[in-house]
Design a protein around this motif. Structure first.
Motif, short mmCIF file in Angstrom:
data_model
loop_
_atom_site.label_atom_id
_atom_site.label_comp_id
_atom_site.label_asym_id
_atom_site.label_seq_id
_atom_site.Cartn_x
_atom_site.Cartn_y
_atom_site.Cartn_z
N PRO A 106 17.77 -2.92 -17.26
CA PRO A 106 16.37 -2.56 -16.96
C PRO A 106 15.32 -3.43 -17.65
N HIS A 107 15.57 -3.82 -18.90
CA HIS A 107 14.56 -4.62 -19.62
C HIS A 107 14.42 -6.03 -19.02
N GLN A 108 15.36 -6.44 -18.16
CA GLN A 108 15.29 -7.76 -17.55
C GLN A 108 14.45 -7.77 -16.26
N ILE A 109 14.04 -6.61 -15.80
CA ILE A 109 13.19 -6.55 -14.61
C ILE A 109 11.77 -6.92 -15.04
N ASP A 110 11.44 -8.17 -14.85
CA ASP A 110 10.17 -8.72 -15.33
C ASP A 110 9.41 -9.31 -14.15
N GLU A 111 8.35 -8.63 -13.76
CA GLU A 111 7.61 -9.07 -12.58
C GLU A 111 7.00 -10.46 -12.75
N ASN A 112 6.62 -10.84 -13.95
CA ASN A 112 6.05 -12.18 -14.16
C ASN A 112 7.10 -13.26 -13.92
N ARG A 113 8.32 -13.03 -14.41
CA ARG A 113 9.42 -13.98 -14.20
C ARG A 113 9.78 -14.07 -12.72
N ILE A 114 9.88 -12.92 -12.06
CA ILE A 114 10.22 -12.90 -10.64
C ILE A 114 9.15 -13.63 -9.83
N ALA A 115 7.89 -13.37 -10.13
CA ALA A 115 6.79 -14.04 -9.42
C ALA A 115 6.86 -15.55 -9.65
N ARG A 116 7.12 -15.96 -10.87
CA ARG A 116 7.20 -17.39 -11.19
C ARG A 116 8.33 -18.06 -10.39
N ILE A 117 9.50 -17.41 -10.33
CA ILE A 117 10.64 -17.97 -9.59
C ILE A 117 10.30 -18.15 -8.12
N TYR A 118 9.54 -17.21 -7.55
CA TYR A 118 9.20 -17.26 -6.14
C TYR A 118 7.86 -17.91 -5.84
N GLY A 119 7.25 -18.53 -6.86
CA GLY A 119 6.00 -19.26 -6.64
C GLY A 119 4.83 -18.37 -6.25
N ILE A 120 4.81 -17.18 -6.82
CA ILE A 120 3.75 -16.22 -6.51
C ILE A 120 2.80 -16.11 -7.71
N THR A 121 1.53 -16.21 -7.44
CA THR A 121 0.51 -16.04 -8.47
C THR A 121 0.15 -14.57 -8.57
N ILE A 122 0.13 -14.05 -9.80
CA ILE A 122 -0.30 -12.66 -10.02
C ILE A 122 -1.73 -12.71 -10.56
N ASN A 123 -2.62 -12.01 -9.88
CA ASN A 123 -4.01 -11.91 -10.30
C ASN A 123 -4.32 -10.45 -10.58
N ARG A 124 -5.02 -10.20 -11.64
CA ARG A 124 -5.41 -8.82 -11.97
C ARG A 124 -6.93 -8.75 -11.88
N TRP A 125 -7.41 -7.73 -11.18
CA TRP A 125 -8.83 -7.61 -10.95
C TRP A 125 -9.21 -6.15 -10.80
N GLU A 126 -10.51 -5.88 -10.71
CA GLU A 126 -11.00 -4.51 -10.58
C GLU A 126 -11.34 -4.18 -9.13
N LEU A 127 -10.41 -4.46 -8.25
CA LEU A 127 -10.53 -4.15 -6.83
C LEU A 127 -9.19 -3.60 -6.35
N PRO A 128 -9.15 -2.99 -5.18
CA PRO A 128 -7.88 -2.49 -4.68
C PRO A 128 -6.83 -3.60 -4.58
N SER A 129 -5.59 -3.21 -4.82
CA SER A 129 -4.48 -4.16 -4.82
C SER A 129 -4.17 -4.65 -3.42
N LYS A 130 -3.64 -5.88 -3.34
CA LYS A 130 -3.25 -6.46 -2.06
C LYS A 130 -2.38 -7.68 -2.32
N TYR A 131 -1.84 -8.22 -1.25
CA TYR A 131 -1.13 -9.50 -1.33
C TYR A 131 -1.82 -10.46 -0.39
N LEU A 132 -1.62 -11.74 -0.63
CA LEU A 132 -2.23 -12.76 0.21
C LEU A 132 -1.26 -13.91 0.37
N VAL A 133 -1.04 -14.31 1.61
CA VAL A 133 -0.27 -15.51 1.91
C VAL A 133 -1.17 -16.38 2.77
N ASN A 134 -1.46 -17.57 2.27
CA ASN A 134 -2.34 -18.50 2.98
C ASN A 134 -1.74 -19.88 2.84
N GLY A 135 -1.06 -20.33 3.89
CA GLY A 135 -0.36 -21.61 3.81
C GLY A 135 0.75 -21.50 2.78
#
Length: 171
Positions: A25-54
Motif C-alpha cells: 500500500p505505501h508504494q501507491i504513489d500518485e506522483n510517481r504514477i503520473a510521472r511514469i505516464y507523463g501526466i502533470t498534476i496541478n492543484r487549484w481551487e476549482l473543481p477537479s478535472k483531467y485534460l488531454v490536449n495533443g
C-alpha cells in the motif's frame, strides 16, 4: 482471500501495479504514477478535472478537498486519461455514464487493489480505520470497497455451494 473472485478490471489493475513493481500500500504513489505516464498534476481551487490536449496530459485536483479525497480524485481522473477517449461533453449520456462507472470502479480497485487485500484483517472491528490508515483514502470509499468484497465473497460462496449441490452424474 478465500471465496473472493476478482473482476477483469481488478486483474488488469493488479497486472498494471505489478509492471510498476507496486506490491504494498505505501508504494501507491500518485506522483510517481503520473510521472511514469507523463501526466502533470496541478492543484487549484476549482473543481477537479483531467485534460488531454495533443501530447499534454494533466490532472487538475481541487485543493479545497481533504488530502485523502484528493487521492481518490487523482485515480478517478487518471482512469479517464488511461482508459477512455473522447470528449465527455460531446458523447451520448449512456456512454458518459459508462465511463463514469468504469472510473468509479477503477478508483476503488486502484486505491485498494485485490492483490493487497491480504494486508487487511477483515475480521477486525476497526477494519475501516485500518483501511483508511493503510490506503490513505476516505472512510466512505473504504466502506464501499469492504461492502463490495463481502458481497462478492457471499455471492461466489453461494455459486460454489450450488455448483457442488447440483452435480450431474455421468452414466
Amino acid at each position: 482471500m478465500e471465496l473472493y473472485k476478482t473482476t477483469a478490471l481488478e486483474d488488469w489493475i493488479t497486472a498494471f501495479y505489478r509492471r510498476l513493481k507496486i506490491q504494498h500500500p505505501h508504494q501507491i504513489d500518485e506522483n510517481r504514477i503520473a510521472r511514469i505516464y507523463g501526466i502533470t498534476i496541478n492543484r487549484w481551487e476549482l473543481p477537479s478535472k483531467y485534460l488531454v490536449n495533443g501530447r499534454f496530459r494533466g490532472i487538475y485536483i481541487d485543493i479545497r478537498k481533504p488530502k485523502n479525497k484528493q487521492r481518490e480524485i487523482f485515480f478517478h481522473e487518471f482512469c479517464h486519461i488511461l482508459r477512455h477517449s473522447g470528449c465527455q461533453t460531446m458523447m451520448p449520456a449512456a456512454f458518459r455514464e459508462l465511463q463514469e462507472w468504469d472510473a468509479r470502479h477503477f478508483t476503488l480497485y486502484a486505491v485498494i487493489p485485490a492483490h493487497m487485500l491480504k494486508f487487511i484483517d477483515l475480521n477486525d472491528e476497526y477494519v475501516i480505520d485500518q483501511m483508511v490508515s493503510l490506503f490513505k483514502v476516505t472512510p466512505e470509499l473504504c466502506e464501499e470497497r469492504l461492502e463490495q468484497i463481502k458481497n462478492r465473497r457471499l455471492s461466489y460462496g453461494y455459486v460454489a455451494e450450488n455448483q457442488n449441490k447440483y452435480r450431474i452424474s455421468n452414466y
